[in-house]
Design a protein around this motif. Sequence first.
Motif, PDB file in Angstrom:
ATOM      1  N   TYR A 254       0.813  -1.221   0.000  1.00  0.00           N
ATOM      2  CA  TYR A 254       0.000   0.000   0.000  1.00  0.00           C
ATOM      3  C   TYR A 254       0.846   1.270   0.000  1.00  0.00           C
ATOM      4  O   TYR A 254       0.367   2.337  -0.365  1.00  0.00           O
ATOM      5  CB  TYR A 254      -0.932   0.014   1.209  1.00  0.00           C
ATOM      6  CG  TYR A 254      -1.915  -1.131   1.215  1.00  0.00           C
ATOM      7  CD1 TYR A 254      -2.897  -1.220   0.241  1.00  0.00           C
ATOM      8  CD2 TYR A 254      -1.848  -2.132   2.180  1.00  0.00           C
ATOM      9  CE1 TYR A 254      -3.798  -2.278   0.225  1.00  0.00           C
ATOM     10  CE2 TYR A 254      -2.738  -3.196   2.180  1.00  0.00           C
ATOM     11  CZ  TYR A 254      -3.713  -3.263   1.202  1.00  0.00           C
ATOM     12  OH  TYR A 254      -4.592  -4.301   1.188  1.00  0.00           O
ATOM     13  N   LEU A 255       2.090   1.173   0.432  1.00  0.00           N
ATOM     14  CA  LEU A 255       3.011   2.296   0.407  1.00  0.00           C
ATOM     15  C   LEU A 255       4.269   1.887  -0.343  1.00  0.00           C
ATOM     16  O   LEU A 255       4.629   0.705  -0.371  1.00  0.00           O
ATOM     17  CB  LEU A 255       3.384   2.737   1.832  1.00  0.00           C
ATOM     18  CG  LEU A 255       2.299   3.443   2.649  1.00  0.00           C
ATOM     19  CD1 LEU A 255       2.804   3.746   4.052  1.00  0.00           C
ATOM     20  CD2 LEU A 255       1.850   4.727   1.972  1.00  0.00           C
ATOM     21  N   PRO A 256       4.961   2.841  -0.956  1.00  0.00           N
ATOM     22  CA  PRO A 256       6.172   2.501  -1.706  1.00  0.00           C
ATOM     23  C   PRO A 256       7.314   2.102  -0.777  1.00  0.00           C
ATOM     24  O   PRO A 256       7.338   2.451   0.398  1.00  0.00           O
ATOM     25  CB  PRO A 256       6.495   3.802  -2.457  1.00  0.00           C
ATOM     26  CG  PRO A 256       5.896   4.875  -1.607  1.00  0.00           C
ATOM     27  CD  PRO A 256       4.646   4.277  -1.023  1.00  0.00           C
ATOM     28  N   HIS A 257       8.252   1.378  -1.347  1.00  0.00           N
ATOM     29  CA  HIS A 257       9.464   1.011  -0.603  1.00  0.00           C
ATOM     30  C   HIS A 257      10.497   2.111  -0.770  1.00  0.00           C
ATOM     31  O   HIS A 257      10.967   2.400  -1.860  1.00  0.00           O
ATOM     32  CB  HIS A 257      10.022  -0.316  -1.138  1.00  0.00           C
ATOM     33  CG  HIS A 257      11.388  -0.648  -0.600  1.00  0.00           C
ATOM     34  ND1 HIS A 257      11.583  -1.134   0.664  1.00  0.00           N
ATOM     35  CD2 HIS A 257      12.621  -0.529  -1.160  1.00  0.00           C
ATOM     36  CE1 HIS A 257      12.876  -1.311   0.872  1.00  0.00           C
ATOM     37  NE2 HIS A 257      13.525  -0.958  -0.231  1.00  0.00           N
ATOM     38  N   ASN A 258      10.821   2.774   0.337  1.00  0.00           N
ATOM     39  CA  ASN A 258      11.879   3.777   0.320  1.00  0.00           C
ATOM     40  C   ASN A 258      12.517   3.802   1.703  1.00  0.00           C
ATOM     41  O   ASN A 258      12.152   3.014   2.588  1.00  0.00           O
ATOM     42  CB  ASN A 258      11.335   5.157  -0.080  1.00  0.00           C
ATOM     43  CG  ASN A 258      10.139   5.585   0.759  1.00  0.00           C
ATOM     44  OD1 ASN A 258      10.143   5.432   1.985  1.00  0.00           O
ATOM     45  ND2 ASN A 258       9.107   6.101   0.105  1.00  0.00           N
ATOM     46  N   SER A 259      13.466   4.705   1.909  1.00  0.00           N
ATOM     47  CA  SER A 259      14.205   4.719   3.177  1.00  0.00           C
ATOM     48  C   SER A 259      13.292   5.032   4.358  1.00  0.00           C
ATOM     49  O   SER A 259      13.513   4.536   5.465  1.00  0.00           O
ATOM     50  CB  SER A 259      15.335   5.756   3.111  1.00  0.00           C
ATOM     51  OG  SER A 259      14.818   7.046   2.829  1.00  0.00           O
ATOM     52  N   LEU A 260      12.238   5.829   4.144  1.00  0.00           N
ATOM     53  CA  LEU A 260      11.327   6.162   5.236  1.00  0.00           C
ATOM     54  C   LEU A 260      10.463   4.969   5.625  1.00  0.00           C
ATOM     55  O   LEU A 260      10.399   4.589   6.801  1.00  0.00           O
ATOM     56  CB  LEU A 260      10.442   7.347   4.847  1.00  0.00           C
ATOM     57  CG  LEU A 260       9.360   7.711   5.868  1.00  0.00           C
ATOM     58  CD1 LEU A 260       9.986   8.116   7.199  1.00  0.00           C
ATOM     59  CD2 LEU A 260       8.472   8.831   5.334  1.00  0.00           C
ATOM     60  N   THR A 261       9.794   4.351   4.639  1.00  0.00           N
ATOM     61  CA  THR A 261       8.904   3.229   4.949  1.00  0.00           C
ATOM     62  C   THR A 261       9.689   2.015   5.424  1.00  0.00           C
ATOM     63  O   THR A 261       9.188   1.225   6.231  1.00  0.00           O
ATOM     64  CB  THR A 261       8.066   2.841   3.721  1.00  0.00           C
ATOM     65  OG1 THR A 261       8.939   2.515   2.627  1.00  0.00           O
ATOM     66  CG2 THR A 261       7.166   3.996   3.296  1.00  0.00           C
ATOM     67  N   GLN A 262      10.922   1.862   4.947  1.00  0.00           N
ATOM     68  CA  GLN A 262      11.724   0.714   5.348  1.00  0.00           C
ATOM     69  C   GLN A 262      12.225   0.841   6.782  1.00  0.00           C
ATOM     70  O   GLN A 262      12.323  -0.151   7.505  1.00  0.00           O
ATOM     71  CB  GLN A 262      12.921   0.557   4.389  1.00  0.00           C
ATOM     72  CG  GLN A 262      13.896  -0.537   4.758  1.00  0.00           C
ATOM     73  CD  GLN A 262      13.294  -1.931   4.630  1.00  0.00           C
ATOM     74  OE1 GLN A 262      12.201  -2.100   4.094  1.00  0.00           O
ATOM     75  NE2 GLN A 262      14.003  -2.927   5.119  1.00  0.00           N
ATOM     76  N   ASN A 263      12.509   2.072   7.242  1.00  0.00           N
ATOM     77  CA  ASN A 263      13.122   2.268   8.555  1.00  0.00           C
ATOM     78  C   ASN A 263      12.207   2.937   9.571  1.00  0.00           C
ATOM     79  O   ASN A 263      12.622   3.185  10.704  1.00  0.00           O
ATOM     80  CB  ASN A 263      14.396   3.105   8.411  1.00  0.00           C
ATOM     81  CG  ASN A 263      15.454   2.425   7.561  1.00  0.00           C
ATOM     82  OD1 ASN A 263      15.863   1.305   7.844  1.00  0.00           O
ATOM     83  ND2 ASN A 263      15.883   3.082   6.500  1.00  0.00           N
ATOM     84  N   ALA A 264      10.958   3.229   9.190  1.00  0.00           N
ATOM     85  CA  ALA A 264      10.063   3.955  10.099  1.00  0.00           C
ATOM     86  C   ALA A 264       9.837   3.187  11.396  1.00  0.00           C
ATOM     87  O   ALA A 264       9.863   3.755  12.482  1.00  0.00           O
ATOM     88  CB  ALA A 264       8.722   4.229   9.403  1.00  0.00           C
ATOM     89  N   PHE A 265       9.622   1.875  11.289  1.00  0.00           N
ATOM     90  CA  PHE A 265       9.329   1.115  12.506  1.00  0.00           C
ATOM     91  C   PHE A 265      10.555   0.992  13.403  1.00  0.00           C
ATOM     92  O   PHE A 265      10.432   0.820  14.607  1.00  0.00           O
ATOM     93  CB  PHE A 265       8.763  -0.259  12.153  1.00  0.00           C
ATOM     94  CG  PHE A 265       9.788  -1.320  11.900  1.00  0.00           C
ATOM     95  CD1 PHE A 265      10.050  -2.283  12.845  1.00  0.00           C
ATOM     96  CD2 PHE A 265      10.474  -1.359  10.699  1.00  0.00           C
ATOM     97  CE1 PHE A 265      10.983  -3.277  12.615  1.00  0.00           C
ATOM     98  CE2 PHE A 265      11.402  -2.343  10.452  1.00  0.00           C
ATOM     99  CZ  PHE A 265      11.666  -3.306  11.410  1.00  0.00           C
ATOM    100  N   GLN A 266      11.761   1.119  12.815  1.00  0.00           N
ATOM    101  CA  GLN A 266      12.962   1.061  13.642  1.00  0.00           C
ATOM    102  C   GLN A 266      13.105   2.332  14.478  1.00  0.00           C
ATOM    103  O   GLN A 266      13.434   2.267  15.664  1.00  0.00           O
ATOM    104  CB  GLN A 266      14.188   0.883  12.746  1.00  0.00           C
ATOM    105  CG  GLN A 266      14.164  -0.421  11.961  1.00  0.00           C
ATOM    106  CD  GLN A 266      15.439  -0.627  11.182  1.00  0.00           C
ATOM    107  OE1 GLN A 266      16.489  -0.875  11.755  1.00  0.00           O
ATOM    108  NE2 GLN A 266      15.363  -0.508   9.872  1.00  0.00           N
TER     109      GLN A 266
END
Length: 582
Positions: A382-394
Amino acid sequence: MFADFGPPSSRGAVSWLPVIALVVVVTSLLFVAGQNAKHTEPAVAQPAAAISTLDLNAVTNILPVAALYEDVSGVLSATDVIKRNEFTPWQQQSANFGFSKSAWWVRVTITNNESKTRQLAFRQDYPLIDHLAVWQLAKLKPLKVTETGDFTPFESRIVKHRDFIIPIELAAGESKTYLFRYQTQGSLNIGLWLAPMVPLMETIAIEQLAYGLYYGGFAVLVIYNLLLFLTIVDRALFYYLAYVVSYGLYMATHNGLTFQFLWPQSPALANQSLLVLLALTLVFALKFSRHILQMRSLSIWLDRASEWLATACSLALIGCIVLPYDMMVLIQATLTTVVTGLILVMGSWALFKRHPIAGYFMLAWGALLIGVLIYMAKSFGYLPHNSLTQNAFQIGALVEMVLLSLALGSRINTLKLKSEIDPLTNLLNRRQFDERIGDEFRRAKQRKQALSLVMLDIDWFKKVNDQFGHSAGDDVLRELGRQLLYHIRQPAMVCRFGGEEFAIIVPRTKEHEAVAMTRRLLTRIRCYCPAQQPITLSAGVACMSAEMSQVDDLIKAADSALYQAKQLGRDKICCYQDMALL
């Protein structure tokens, strides 16, 4: 929350340690994000015409000029795909397909329009790809460059890095076409970049620094709370420690670091550890939340629900061994969503019940929830893969860990306070009296200041217990404690000395001042037994003198004066210095 955190001896400095770790780590991650933003386009669809050629002098996303093909069967070879020639120009900045059983192919042509040979590298920035193969096309014939993935030993990678890096060389004026095949049982994210070697190494160096600071922050939390646990054996603290360790290892696995550094020769362990560590994280998160919120006393149903769900997550550990990987990925994703929801419900209920740490608990899990929702939306496409979406949960996880650590500090302070307070009278207990009278005695000796001690005893208290019962006696003690707290002002300290006896430490106060204070106190106290008979108190007052070399001398003097007041008929004040009735 920030005050009074940690052992008394290190309270001021140590309480800020998790906060400092958070500030340093988040600042570094924001710095890295800013660096990445310099070569990251907005994550929205753009026409291919906007990028006609790739910039070979910067880290560049190649997806907008690449073509993609979905092999639904997942069995086609490179030759089959070339013959079919059913590639479609992608014309988008990201390619995230969620949990897909298809094999996805990427074709891209790189042209060197410069007059010199260029050393470049492809980088696939999402490390959790089971199978990744790369071919170079030479007259429509595929020449395999590499075959790797996290289902193959780490040494299969051309460059020993947590991501997949494939070096290439382009002579002046040369064009080359490359074919990539992606297949994985987890979330399939194609994050394919082309970069010159120097900018790539600079980017990796910054990322490594950020990861070092990030996991260093986790190490600080682990060491700090381990020292606390060794000092204060508390079940909630143990569960928090286990939660931080399991979650930290899970994220290191998610980033490809554990495969690189801990078990590079064991792809099976690298993949199974991701699921096992996530299950352990969910179990410890539930147990920690249940204990720190004292859910059993707030809601028996939520307490049981957390126990049942923790059992389900424990069973998922067995599922990691006996069930297919792709099935367990979906099960774990579902459990993560349910566990997060239940914990938020528990926190909301504790907040409604005015639990003292519920506010910080909800802030912590709110930060994590935002990160998890962003990441899950990315995982399901539902959201693109980028540095924000990949590391947001970290980032959300580290914020959560720090806030939970502070919440634990509040719990420890509460436990410490309970260990200092007499539960019946809410006055300082005997242990606190011993500590504080000793401190005040030494301070008075060093500074040559006055120090007085007043001992109080309830008259005929045994008769109250015998005539009306011990519960009535407890009511008298409770009411007397309330009135003493109300009337005694700092710097004086009132303590329950034992039984029906109380002590008032009066620093920087001479004998006649302490006597006057005691007289005013006894005239203001109005306490009655169940028969409405007034309760009276006897008092002994002593002031530190030069002859008193030990604190016990002062205590014995005040106690002797109290005994004298009892002997003289009770309801009286006696001073040790002259043992005269006042």
